[in-house]
Scaffold this motif. Structure first.
Motif, PDB file in Angstrom:
ATOM      1  N   UNK A  32       1.269  -1.241   0.029  1.00 16.35           N
ATOM      2  CA  UNK A  32      -0.180   0.100   0.007  1.00 16.35           C
ATOM      3  C   UNK A  32       0.691   1.242  -0.220  1.00 16.35           C
ATOM      4  N   UNK A  33       2.054   1.129  -0.459  1.00 16.65           N
ATOM      5  CA  UNK A  33       3.235   2.363  -0.241  1.00 16.65           C
ATOM      6  C   UNK A  33       3.041   3.277  -1.579  1.00 16.65           C
ATOM      7  N   UNK A  34       2.431   2.217  -3.134  1.00 18.04           N
ATOM      8  CA  UNK A  34       2.540   3.022  -4.362  1.00 18.04           C
ATOM      9  C   UNK A  34       3.490   1.805  -4.504  1.00 18.04           C
ATOM     10  N   UNK A  35       2.904   2.447  -6.133  1.00 18.01           N
ATOM     11  CA  UNK A  35       3.957   1.505  -6.409  1.00 18.01           C
ATOM     12  C   UNK A  35       6.177   1.423  -7.179  1.00 18.01           C
ATOM     13  N   UNK A  36       5.946   2.719  -6.810  1.00 22.11           N
ATOM     14  CA  UNK A  36       7.463   2.780  -7.303  1.00 22.11           C
ATOM     15  C   UNK A  36       8.000   2.667  -5.925  1.00 22.11           C
ATOM     16  N   UNK A  37       7.517   2.618  -4.105  1.00 23.94           N
ATOM     17  CA  UNK A  37       7.702   2.336  -3.355  1.00 23.94           C
ATOM     18  C   UNK A  37       7.623   1.348  -2.351  1.00 23.94           C
ATOM     19  N   UNK A  38       7.313  -0.182  -3.434  1.00 24.78           N
ATOM     20  CA  UNK A  38       7.032  -0.690  -3.344  1.00 24.78           C
ATOM     21  C   UNK A  38       7.824  -2.323  -2.549  1.00 24.78           C
ATOM     22  N   UNK A  97       9.360   0.161  -9.573  1.00 27.43           N
ATOM     23  CA  UNK A  97       8.855  -1.346  -8.685  1.00 27.43           C
ATOM     24  C   UNK A  97       9.897  -2.439  -7.980  1.00 27.43           C
ATOM     25  N   UNK A  98      10.645  -2.675  -9.300  1.00 30.10           N
ATOM     26  CA  UNK A  98      11.423  -3.384  -9.179  1.00 30.10           C
ATOM     27  C   UNK A  98      13.047  -3.228  -8.566  1.00 30.10           C
ATOM     28  N   UNK A  99      12.839  -1.470  -8.960  1.00 36.08           N
ATOM     29  CA  UNK A  99      13.981  -1.028  -8.475  1.00 36.08           C
ATOM     30  C   UNK A  99      14.049  -0.820  -7.273  1.00 36.08           C
ATOM     31  N   UNK A 100      12.909  -0.812  -6.347  1.00 35.94           N
ATOM     32  CA  UNK A 100      12.476  -0.014  -4.885  1.00 35.94           C
ATOM     33  C   UNK A 100      12.811  -1.440  -4.245  1.00 35.94           C
ATOM     34  N   UNK A 101      12.325  -2.523  -4.816  1.00 32.73           N
ATOM     35  CA  UNK A 101      12.344  -3.817  -4.235  1.00 32.73           C
ATOM     36  C   UNK A 101      13.651  -4.545  -3.634  1.00 32.73           C
ATOM     37  N   UNK A 125      15.152 -14.433 -12.143  1.00 31.14           N
ATOM     38  CA  UNK A 125      15.802 -14.393 -11.196  1.00 31.14           C
ATOM     39  C   UNK A 125      16.877 -13.190 -11.488  1.00 31.14           C
ATOM     40  N   UNK A 126      16.606 -12.633 -10.879  1.00 31.76           N
ATOM     41  CA  UNK A 126      17.958 -11.839  -9.758  1.00 31.76           C
ATOM     42  C   UNK A 126      17.841 -10.888 -11.946  1.00 31.76           C
ATOM     43  N   UNK A 127      18.437  -9.846 -12.225  1.00 30.96           N
ATOM     44  CA  UNK A 127      19.106  -9.344 -12.846  1.00 30.96           C
ATOM     45  C   UNK A 127      18.766  -7.747 -12.784  1.00 30.96           C
ATOM     46  N   UNK A 128      18.840  -6.664 -13.601  1.00 30.07           N
ATOM     47  CA  UNK A 128      18.459  -5.216 -13.438  1.00 30.07           C
ATOM     48  C   UNK A 128      17.015  -5.351 -13.463  1.00 30.07           C
ATOM     49  N   UNK A 129      16.665  -3.772 -13.283  1.00 28.27           N
ATOM     50  CA  UNK A 129      14.958  -3.700 -13.048  1.00 28.27           C
ATOM     51  C   UNK A 129      14.792  -2.814 -14.415  1.00 28.27           C
ATOM     52  N   UNK A 130      15.209  -2.699 -15.613  1.00 26.92           N
ATOM     53  CA  UNK A 130      15.021  -2.173 -16.936  1.00 26.92           C
ATOM     54  C   UNK A 130      13.860  -0.634 -16.928  1.00 26.92           C
ATOM     55  N   UNK A 133      11.317 -14.762  -2.791  1.00 30.95           N
ATOM     56  CA  UNK A 133      10.679 -13.673  -2.890  1.00 30.95           C
ATOM     57  C   UNK A 133       9.675 -13.566  -4.036  1.00 30.95           C
ATOM     58  N   UNK A 134       8.733 -13.440  -4.818  1.00 33.94           N
ATOM     59  CA  UNK A 134       8.432 -13.129  -6.141  1.00 33.94           C
ATOM     60  C   UNK A 134       7.400 -12.377  -6.771  1.00 33.94           C
ATOM     61  N   UNK A 135       7.822 -11.658  -6.977  1.00 35.59           N
ATOM     62  CA  UNK A 135       6.866 -10.038  -7.628  1.00 35.59           C
ATOM     63  C   UNK A 135       6.432 -10.163  -8.566  1.00 35.59           C
ATOM     64  N   UNK A 136       5.207 -10.384  -8.355  1.00 31.51           N
ATOM     65  CA  UNK A 136       4.678  -9.926  -9.585  1.00 31.51           C
ATOM     66  C   UNK A 136       4.475  -8.484 -10.370  1.00 31.51           C
ATOM     67  N   UNK A 137       4.373  -8.586 -12.098  1.00 30.99           N
ATOM     68  CA  UNK A 137       4.511  -6.779 -12.235  1.00 30.99           C
ATOM     69  C   UNK A 137       3.774  -6.751 -13.818  1.00 30.99           C
ATOM     70  N   UNK A 138       3.452  -5.816 -13.660  1.00 28.25           N
ATOM     71  CA  UNK A 138       3.539  -5.468 -15.241  1.00 28.25           C
ATOM     72  C   UNK A 138       5.041  -5.943 -16.409  1.00 28.25           C
ATOM     73  N   UNK A 139       4.898  -5.874 -17.190  1.00 27.24           N
ATOM     74  CA  UNK A 139       6.071  -6.049 -17.909  1.00 27.24           C
ATOM     75  C   UNK A 139       6.051  -5.560 -19.357  1.00 27.24           C
TER      76      UNK A 139
END
Length: 201
Positions: free
Chosen positions: A62-68, A113-117, A104-109, A86-92
């Motif tokens: 509930x932190x908004x997408x960019x601060x997940x 939200x992925x950057x925040x995690x 598994x792993x890698x950059x945030x592209x 930990x499995x993060x489900x997101x739009x691509x």
């Protein structure tokens, strides 16, 4: 314990946005597996379910997408869950609509939200990437992901979310490759149906 976290924005006006497909996945999984009630925990709406002998925690930050990441990190630290669980489900954006890939792993592209995690638990978590396609112009990306799925997309979206939920037992048991395979077989992307063969990433 495995944590499944869906990315999205928490206000009602974002409910059906492409950016909220991670939340949608959590809702369908929770319903399919008769999860416990959603409660406010870890800066999220959270619920628990047991699949076979495996316990899962579902999160809708509930932190908004960019601060997940703050929510995901808090839950992972509390339960001492390793990033690989930990499995993060997101739009691509880089996958065609309806395609599904695990990574598994890698950059945030460029996904904030992925950057925040990553900033909270490191990069070595699993990403469940739900293809929504790209608008074709990077200047249109924000408006595109913050708009609702088109009516024509509802059929593949429902099929894909149902396939994800139906296959969660494989994910919970740690068979990630089998999970991806079953999801893609149960809900082939629209272009696969049209051409009759799998396409490449």
């Amino acid at each position: 314990m495995m944590i499944l976290a869906g990315l999205g924005n928490c206000e009602p006006k974002y409910l059906k946005n492409r950016h909220n497909v991670g939340f949608m996945a959590m809702d369908v999984i929770a319903q399919a597996w008769s999860a416990g009630p959603w409660r406010k925990r870890f800066q999220s709406l959270a619920c628990e379910l047991t699949v076979g002998s495996n316990k899962l925690l579902l999160l809708k930050p509930q932190t908004f997408y960019n601060n997940s990441g703050h929510a995901v990190g808090e839950a992972a630290n509390f339960y001492k869950v390793e990033p690989k669980n930990v499995v993060v489900f997101h739009d691509e954006l880089d996958l065609a609509p309806g395609k599904f890939r695990m990574k598994l792993g890698g950059g945030a592209a460029g996904n904030n939200g992925i950057k925040s995690v990553t900033s909270q638990i490191g990069p070595d978590f699993r990403r469940a990437r739900i293809g929504v396609g790209h608008p074709g112009d990077r200047n249109r990306v924000t408006g595109y992901v913050l708009s609702d799925f088109a009516k024509a997309e509802e059929s593949w979206l429902i099929d894909l979310l149902d396939a994800i939920a139906d296959s969660v037992d494989l994910l919970a048991s740690g068979d990630v490759d089998a999970f991806q395979t079953r999801v893609t077989h149960k809900a082939p992307a629209p272009e696969v149906i049209k051409r009759g063969r799998p396409d490449a990433d």
